[in-house]
Scaffold this active site. Structure first.
Site, PDB file in Angstrom:
ATOM      1  N   THR A 206       0.878  -1.174   0.000  1.00 46.33           N
ATOM      2  CA  THR A 206       0.000   0.000   0.000  1.00 46.33           C
ATOM      3  C   THR A 206       0.908   1.214   0.000  1.00 46.33           C
ATOM      4  OG1 THR A 206      -1.705  -1.077   1.336  1.00 46.33           O
ATOM      5  CG2 THR A 206      -1.613   1.289   1.519  1.00 46.33           C
ATOM      6  N   ARG A 234     -13.573  -7.935  -0.691  1.00 45.71           N
ATOM      7  CA  ARG A 234     -12.913  -7.687   0.604  1.00 45.71           C
ATOM      8  C   ARG A 234     -12.415  -6.241   0.641  1.00 45.71           C
ATOM      9  NH1 ARG A 234      -7.491  -5.849   2.086  1.00 45.71           N
ATOM     10  NH2 ARG A 234      -6.998  -6.687   4.124  1.00 45.71           N
ATOM     11  N   VAL A 235     -12.684  -5.568   1.726  1.00 46.82           N
ATOM     12  CA  VAL A 235     -12.204  -4.199   1.898  1.00 46.82           C
ATOM     13  C   VAL A 235     -11.258  -4.179   3.091  1.00 46.82           C
ATOM     14  CG1 VAL A 235     -12.877  -1.832   2.444  1.00 46.82           C
ATOM     15  CG2 VAL A 235     -14.292  -3.202   0.905  1.00 46.82           C
ATOM     16  N   GLY A 236     -10.098  -3.600   2.896  1.00 52.20           N
ATOM     17  CA  GLY A 236      -9.120  -3.502   3.988  1.00 52.20           C
ATOM     18  C   GLY A 236      -9.289  -2.219   4.767  1.00 52.20           C
ATOM     19  N   ASP A 237      -8.227  -1.814   5.416  1.00 52.84           N
ATOM     20  CA  ASP A 237      -8.268  -0.607   6.245  1.00 52.84           C
ATOM     21  C   ASP A 237      -8.049   0.677   5.442  1.00 52.84           C
ATOM     22  OD1 ASP A 237      -5.637  -1.473   5.706  1.00 52.84           O
ATOM     23  OD2 ASP A 237      -4.852  -0.260   7.353  1.00 52.84           O
ATOM     24  N   THR A 257       0.133   0.786   6.779  1.00 51.96           N
ATOM     25  CA  THR A 257       0.179  -0.269   5.762  1.00 51.96           C
ATOM     26  C   THR A 257       0.338  -1.597   6.507  1.00 51.96           C
ATOM     27  OG1 THR A 257       2.576  -0.049   5.542  1.00 51.96           O
ATOM     28  CG2 THR A 257       1.233   1.209   4.003  1.00 51.96           C
ATOM     29  N   GLY A 258       0.028  -2.674   5.819  1.00 49.72           N
ATOM     30  CA  GLY A 258       0.142  -3.987   6.451  1.00 49.72           C
ATOM     31  C   GLY A 258      -1.226  -4.595   6.655  1.00 49.72           C
ATOM     32  N   GLY A 260      -4.575  -5.132   7.139  1.00 46.74           N
ATOM     33  CA  GLY A 260      -5.654  -4.172   7.327  1.00 46.74           C
ATOM     34  C   GLY A 260      -6.687  -4.599   8.348  1.00 46.74           C
TER      35      GLY A 260
HETATM   36  N1  ASP Z   1      -3.456  -2.423   4.521  1.00 47.73           N
HETATM   37  C1  ASP Z   1      -3.745  -2.953   3.224  1.00 47.73           C
HETATM   38  C2  ASP Z   1      -4.966  -3.810   3.303  1.00 47.73           C
HETATM   39  O1  ASP Z   1      -5.137  -4.528   4.269  1.00 47.73           O
HETATM   40  C3  ASP Z   1      -2.683  -3.771   2.626  1.00 47.73           C
HETATM   41  C4  ASP Z   1      -1.283  -3.343   2.896  1.00 47.73           C
HETATM   42  O2  ASP Z   1      -1.018  -2.276   3.386  1.00 47.73           O
HETATM   43  O3  ASP Z   1      -0.383  -4.099   2.588  1.00 47.73           O
HETATM   44  O4  ASP Z   1      -5.711  -3.821   2.359  1.00 47.73           O
END
Ligand code: ASP
Length: 354
Positions: A206, A234-237, A257-258, A260
């Site tokens: 991200t 699917r929806v992340g953060d 990031t990471g 979510g």
């Molecule tokens: N945070 C993002 C999500 O979960 C993915 C990411 O940052 O790697 O969609």
């Protein structure tokens, strides 16, 4: 009756005495922020993939542009880049091989935000998120509705799946199981075909940018293709204000990031801004967000042998004074800043040593 603007009201109250005014009007000081911060020098912060984005954003800020214009123009470079497989064009697709993007923006000085989620065929979801903020009465539009909204504003549909991303997806699909009908390249001698050969075939990725401009205003953006090979829809953060980003013009701006799902459950970005409001530094606030995720996790499947939350989550924050900080759950992470002179890579604070 005369319509009194707040500025006129203040003039009137100073002239005629505060007592009369407070009896009929709410005391605005009750909502004042303690230790109101004075704006510092411009700064922009990003995740590790944001070097070009920071150059662009700081360049615009130094020309006097608003922080929101700057951070969006910055991430647009990464959204357009086919080689960044975590954002925009060239992003890794969902489990059916279709790219679905999430993005959100927050504008500090107007206290507004906008977002799109699971949008297909539009490579700059951050621009659409801004339009949701500026040209609709909504904050979040998803899926087909988001695509239609973007097209109404003249965005062109295009195929976002590059060959590189399609091949990565195919590799994942063909190696997912030896029980299904998809086979990776093999010879007639091979017996075990199609088993997972790498522990982690899926990827997070991200870009987040937060910026403080020359007028002391803050804004931020987060944009992503999300978790690779996710369940469609699917929806992340990233497009969720408060989870993947948050900005308060009086205090600071933060993003992540990471994994979510951890931020969705912990509202991490708004928590970071609120900790900064209480006087914590950006770095301390980011560490507290890591701690909150770890402390609140009860699911064994998400923990390692020592009971620690085992996924990576990274945080980035700046405050109104222009101070910055970042943290990750595990050591070894880093983030980038541009402080007006150059892009600098900074080692993130961490909760656990790897
Ligand atoms: N945070 C993002 C999500 O979960 C993915 C990411 O940052 O790697 O969609």
């Amino acid at each position: 009756m005369k319509n009194i603007k707040r500025r006129d009201f203040l003039k009137t109250t100073t002239m005629t005495g505060v007592a009369a005014a407070t009896s009929s009007i709410i005391n605005l000081n009750a909502f004042a922020i303690p230790n109101k911060l004075v704006a510092g020098k411009p700064i922009v912060i990003s995740s590790g993939n944001g070097a070009k984005a920071l150059e662009k954003a700081m360049g615009m800020i130094q020309e006097g542009k608003d922080a929101l214009d700057a951070v969006i123009a910055g991430v647009n470079i990464v959204e357009d880049d086919p080689n960044d497989m975590s954002v925009g064009y060239g992003g890794l697709p969902n489990e059916e091989g279709v790219v679905e993007l999430d993005a959100a923006v927050m504008h500090g000085s107007s206290y507004r935000g906008g977002a799109v989620a699971s949008i297909r065929n539009i490579k700059n979801p951050s621009k659409v998120a801004r339009l949701v903020m500026e040209r609709s009465d909504h904050v979040l539009i998803v899926g087909d509705g988001a695509l239609k909204f973007a097209k109404a504003h003249g965005f062109m549909e295009e195929n976002l799946l590059t060959d590189q991303a399609r091949e990565a997806w195919l590799k994942w699909k063909e190696n997912l199981s030896s029980e299904d009908d998809w086979l990776p390249p093999h010879t007639i001698e091979d017996k075990e075909i199609g088993q997972i050969y790498e522990k982690y075939l899926r990827h997070y990725g991200t870009i987040h940018l937060s910026g403080l401009d020359m007028n002391g205003n803050l804004s931020c953006v987060t944009t992503t293709s999300g978790l690779s090979y996710k369940i469609p829809g699917r929806v992340g953060d990233s497009p969720i204000i408060g989870a993947g980003l948050y900005c308060d013009n009086e205090v600071g701006s933060a993003g992540s990031t990471g994994r979510g799902e951890a931020n969705l459950l912990n509202c991490s970005s708004v928590m970071i801004v609120e900790w900064m409001r209480q006087g914590k530094s950006p770095e301390e606030s980011c560490i507290l967000a890591c701690k909150r995720i770890n402390d609140r996790c009860r699911e064994k499947r998400l923990q390692d042998d020592q009971g620690r939350f085992k996924y990576g989550v990274s945080f980035y924050a700046i405050n109104k004074r222009g101070e910055y900080g970042g943290a990750t759950l595990y050591s070894g992470g880093s983030f980038l800043i541009h402080d007006g002179t150059s892009v600098k890579k900074i080692e993130s604070a961490y909760l656990f040593k790897k």
